[in-house]
Design a protein around this motif. Structure first.
Motif, short mmCIF file in Angstrom:
data_model
loop_
_atom_site.label_atom_id
_atom_site.label_comp_id
_atom_site.label_asym_id
_atom_site.label_seq_id
_atom_site.Cartn_x
_atom_site.Cartn_y
_atom_site.Cartn_z
N GLN A 61 37.37 39.59 38.25
CA GLN A 61 37.00 37.98 38.35
C GLN A 61 37.79 37.54 37.18
O GLN A 61 38.42 36.64 37.68
CB GLN A 61 35.09 37.94 38.33
CG GLN A 61 34.73 37.18 39.02
CD GLN A 61 35.10 35.97 37.08
OE1 GLN A 61 35.02 35.91 35.78
NE2 GLN A 61 34.87 34.63 37.02
N SER A 62 37.53 38.27 35.95
CA SER A 62 38.29 37.66 34.86
C SER A 62 39.75 37.12 35.68
O SER A 62 40.42 35.89 34.76
CB SER A 62 38.09 38.55 33.72
OG SER A 62 39.42 38.43 32.29
N PHE A 63 40.87 38.22 36.11
CA PHE A 63 42.18 38.43 36.56
C PHE A 63 42.33 37.31 37.44
O PHE A 63 42.96 35.97 37.68
CB PHE A 63 42.93 39.71 36.59
CG PHE A 63 43.68 39.07 37.84
CD1 PHE A 63 44.93 38.65 37.17
CD2 PHE A 63 43.96 39.37 39.49
CE1 PHE A 63 45.87 38.83 37.64
CE2 PHE A 63 44.72 39.04 40.19
CZ PHE A 63 45.99 39.05 39.08
N LEU A 64 41.34 36.95 38.51
CA LEU A 64 40.98 36.21 39.87
C LEU A 64 41.03 34.68 39.30
O LEU A 64 42.17 33.77 39.43
CB LEU A 64 40.18 35.96 40.59
CG LEU A 64 40.71 37.24 41.33
CD1 LEU A 64 39.30 37.56 42.48
CD2 LEU A 64 41.87 37.56 41.79
N PRO B 110 36.35 29.89 43.03
CA PRO B 110 37.12 30.75 43.62
C PRO B 110 37.19 32.52 43.39
O PRO B 110 36.86 33.01 44.05
CB PRO B 110 38.54 30.16 44.34
CG PRO B 110 38.13 29.12 43.97
CD PRO B 110 37.26 28.91 42.81
N ALA B 111 37.24 32.68 42.56
CA ALA B 111 37.00 34.35 42.22
C ALA B 111 35.45 34.17 42.04
O ALA B 111 35.55 35.37 42.20
CB ALA B 111 37.46 33.64 40.05
N LEU C 251 48.84 39.78 41.96
CA LEU C 251 47.69 39.28 42.98
C LEU C 251 48.01 39.76 44.15
O LEU C 251 47.41 39.89 44.59
CB LEU C 251 47.88 37.70 43.00
CG LEU C 251 46.36 36.85 43.67
CD1 LEU C 251 44.83 37.47 43.47
CD2 LEU C 251 46.80 35.30 43.81
N VAL C 252 49.03 39.75 44.61
CA VAL C 252 49.88 40.69 46.09
C VAL C 252 49.64 42.47 46.38
O VAL C 252 49.51 42.39 46.98
CB VAL C 252 51.35 39.86 46.09
CG1 VAL C 252 51.48 40.54 47.45
CG2 VAL C 252 51.01 37.71 45.96
N VAL C 253 49.82 41.93 45.19
CA VAL C 253 50.08 43.96 45.60
C VAL C 253 48.49 44.61 44.88
O VAL C 253 47.88 45.31 45.72
CB VAL C 253 50.79 44.00 44.13
CG1 VAL C 253 51.04 45.69 44.37
CG2 VAL C 253 51.80 43.88 44.86
N LEU C 254 48.35 44.44 43.41
CA LEU C 254 46.74 44.84 42.82
C LEU C 254 46.23 44.65 43.68
O LEU C 254 45.05 46.05 43.77
CB LEU C 254 46.80 45.63 41.39
CG LEU C 254 48.03 44.99 40.89
CD1 LEU C 254 47.72 44.74 38.93
CD2 LEU C 254 48.44 46.94 40.66
N ALA C 255 45.23 43.14 43.72
CA ALA C 255 44.02 42.94 44.22
C ALA C 255 43.84 43.72 45.74
O ALA C 255 42.68 43.99 45.51
CB ALA C 255 44.19 41.02 44.82
N SER D 126 41.71 33.85 36.36
CA SER D 126 42.77 33.20 35.94
C SER D 126 43.91 32.61 36.92
O SER D 126 44.91 31.44 36.18
CB SER D 126 43.77 34.00 34.34
OG SER D 126 44.29 35.06 35.60
N CYS D 127 44.15 33.10 37.96
CA CYS D 127 44.69 32.96 38.92
C CYS D 127 44.55 31.09 39.70
O CYS D 127 45.27 30.67 40.09
CB CYS D 127 45.15 33.75 40.25
SG CYS D 127 45.77 35.63 39.49
N TRP D 128 43.22 31.34 40.19
CA TRP D 128 42.32 30.64 41.01
C TRP D 128 41.64 29.87 40.67
O TRP D 128 41.01 28.98 40.81
CB TRP D 128 41.57 30.98 42.12
CG TRP D 128 43.04 32.24 43.32
CD1 TRP D 128 44.01 31.55 42.99
CD2 TRP D 128 42.29 33.15 43.78
NE1 TRP D 128 44.29 32.82 44.43
CE2 TRP D 128 43.68 33.49 44.86
CE3 TRP D 128 41.81 33.20 44.37
CZ2 TRP D 128 43.48 34.98 45.42
CZ3 TRP D 128 41.12 34.59 45.32
CH2 TRP D 128 42.68 35.37 45.58
#
Length: 230
Positions: free
Chosen positions: A185-188, A196-197, A127-131, A190-192
């Motif tokens: 969006q699928s990755f976000l 929010p995604a 999330l910090v690097v790839l996004a 799973s995080c938020w």
């Protein structure tokens, strides 16, 4: 011994006596994971599950490619158009389209890589690097739509041919942009979480518009942030 279950009316996988799933050997469509009752699907991250690259996978591999690569048919056709134009005119007028499309693949690859991260700690790092890197390169995908500014009547090729060439590249890049946003969006999510995604992905659209303007009119590139930050 496995007993192949062949059916000409239904192409759904069936369970053999030893618990494995088999399909019609004459079917070239990818239905390896079509059966919802499969107890242990393959996990490409851990390497576990029932999947193995055997004759059945090789048979449906072309269908796998068509399903996995966004705009696969368009990419094949537009490659032929670009090669055909060069063979017909011996001029590499639109060679920049190939480079721009290669740049359009970068955010898609980054988004897919992020979506494959499973561990919470690794997900936070992604999330910090790839996004941010994805957001930086994402405008390269819809950017190809603006390549129509290069369209004009030329003596070496019919105008309709160049319209078809530019349209195919723009359409492939658009598909890459949509697939990239879906993976991110699928990755976000799973995080938020879902809302929010979606909000983050929606915010990426005007940011992409600004990036397209900067690239087209100010002539800055995505990598200028790292090479010439000042």
């Amino acid at each position: 011994m496995l007993e192949l279950a062949a059916s000409h009316t239904l192409d759904r996988p069936k369970r053999a006596q030893n618990g494995h799933f088999v399909t019609d050997p004459t079917d070239s469509r990818d239905t390896i994971y079509a059966n919802p009752d499969q107890a242990a699907p393959a996990d490409p991250v851990t390497g576990t599950g029932l999947f193995s690259f055997d004759e059945g996978v090789a048979r449906v591999f072309p269908d796998m490619i068509r399903r996995s690569v966004p705009g696969y048919a368009t990419i094949v056709s537009m490659t032929g158009l670009l090669a055909g134009r060069y063979a017909m005119t011996h001029h590499s007028t639109y060679r920049f389209l190939a480079w721009n499309l290669a740049l359009a693949w970068i955010p898609y690859v980054i988004a897919v890589a992020a979506s494959l991260v499973r561990r919470p700690r690794s997900r936070a790092m992604a999330l910090v690097v790839l996004a941010p890197i994805w957001l930086l390169f994402f405008p390269n995908a819809p950017y190809l739509v603006t390549d129509f500014v290069h369209l004009r009547a030329r003596s070496d090729a019919p105008l309709w041919f160049d319209v078809a060439l530019l349209s195919s590249f723009a359409w492939a890049a658009f598909l890459l942009a949509v697939a990239s946003m879906r993976a991110m969006q699928s990755f976000l999510r799973s995080c938020w979480g879902t809302r929010p995604a979606w909000a983050a992905v929606a915010l990426a659209c005007p940011v992409a518009g600004m990036g397209i303007y900067i690239g087209r009119f100010l002539r800055w590139n995505s990598w200028d942030v790292a090479l010439t930050p000042g």
